[in-house]
Design an enzyme around this catalytic site. Structure first.
Site, PDB file in Angstrom:
ATOM      1  N   HIS A  73       0.838  -1.200   0.000  1.00  0.00           N
ATOM      2  CA  HIS A  73       0.000   0.000   0.000  1.00  0.00           C
ATOM      3  C   HIS A  73       0.877   1.256   0.000  1.00  0.00           C
ATOM      4  O   HIS A  73       0.681   2.174  -0.799  1.00  0.00           O
ATOM      5  CB  HIS A  73      -0.918  -0.032   1.232  1.00  0.00           C
ATOM      6  CG  HIS A  73      -1.689   1.217   1.449  1.00  0.00           C
ATOM      7  ND1 HIS A  73      -3.014   1.348   1.072  1.00  0.00           N
ATOM      8  CD2 HIS A  73      -1.350   2.403   2.024  1.00  0.00           C
ATOM      9  CE1 HIS A  73      -3.439   2.551   1.401  1.00  0.00           C
ATOM     10  NE2 HIS A  73      -2.449   3.208   1.980  1.00  0.00           N
ATOM     11  N   GLU A  74       1.846   1.294   0.894  1.00  0.00           N
ATOM     12  CA  GLU A  74       2.717   2.469   0.996  1.00  0.00           C
ATOM     13  C   GLU A  74       3.613   2.590  -0.232  1.00  0.00           C
ATOM     14  O   GLU A  74       3.919   3.700  -0.672  1.00  0.00           O
ATOM     15  CB  GLU A  74       3.544   2.419   2.283  1.00  0.00           C
ATOM     16  CG  GLU A  74       2.720   2.374   3.571  1.00  0.00           C
ATOM     17  CD  GLU A  74       1.750   3.533   3.755  1.00  0.00           C
ATOM     18  OE1 GLU A  74       1.866   4.567   3.061  1.00  0.00           O
ATOM     19  OE2 GLU A  74       0.846   3.415   4.603  1.00  0.00           O
ATOM     20  N   HIS A  77       1.678   4.477  -2.677  1.00  0.00           N
ATOM     21  CA  HIS A  77       1.766   5.928  -2.509  1.00  0.00           C
ATOM     22  C   HIS A  77       3.046   6.466  -3.136  1.00  0.00           C
ATOM     23  O   HIS A  77       3.034   7.500  -3.806  1.00  0.00           O
ATOM     24  CB  HIS A  77       1.716   6.318  -1.024  1.00  0.00           C
ATOM     25  CG  HIS A  77       0.341   6.277  -0.438  1.00  0.00           C
ATOM     26  ND1 HIS A  77      -0.739   6.947  -0.966  1.00  0.00           N
ATOM     27  CD2 HIS A  77      -0.123   5.635   0.661  1.00  0.00           C
ATOM     28  CE1 HIS A  77      -1.809   6.729  -0.234  1.00  0.00           C
ATOM     29  NE2 HIS A  77      -1.471   5.927   0.763  1.00  0.00           N
TER      30      HIS A  77
END
Length: 143
Positions: A73-74, A77
């Site tokens: 997920h990160e 980003h």
């Protein structure tokens, strides 16, 4: 808005170049520092940049499959939202977590499921369990 085809192409390029869909290996290959810390009860992970260095911090109390998902997920980003520091906060309800969070969640699911299709008539929950994605994630993808 980011088109899904662009996200698929980005993920395929990463996997092809680094020969893995493991988010920890990809982050290291991209020069992103990974740290594990106690982030309290409300935060699973975060991504930030400081002095041109990039960091993914993952809550050390999470089960392994959640640590893997949060890393993916990160990483989403980092790849999708350049220059924006975002926190992946634990959702206490199933309300929409916002456009950037949905994009990072979708990136994580696409990355982690790359090369593995659901079996015929396999439920999403079973598919996610089989490939190591926390089954609760399916709620984060819905509007």
């Amino acid at each position: 808005m980011l088109r899904v085809n662009n996200m698929d192409e980005l993920i395929n390029n990463l996997i092809t170049k680094y020969k893995t869909n493991n988010p920890f290996e990809l982050a290291r290959a991209l020069g992103i520092h990974i740290r594990f810390m106690d982030l309290g009860t409300g935060t699973k992970g975060l991504y930030y940049r400081k002095l041109r260095r990039r960091f993914i911090v993952i809550h050390n109390g999470l089960p392994a499959e959640w640590q893997r998902f949060v890393c993916a997920h990160e990483l989403g980003h980092d790849r999708l939202h350049k220059g924006i520091n975002r926190f992946f906060l634990e959702e206490h309800s199933f309300f929409s977590p916002g456009k950037l969070e949905r994009q990072a969640n979708l990136f994580a699911v696409k990355l982690l499921s790359s090369g593995t299709l659901p079996d015929h008539d396999e439920a999403v929950k079973s598919y996610y369990l089989r490939i190591g994605i926390p089954p609760e994630v399916r709620f984060f993808l819905e509007d």
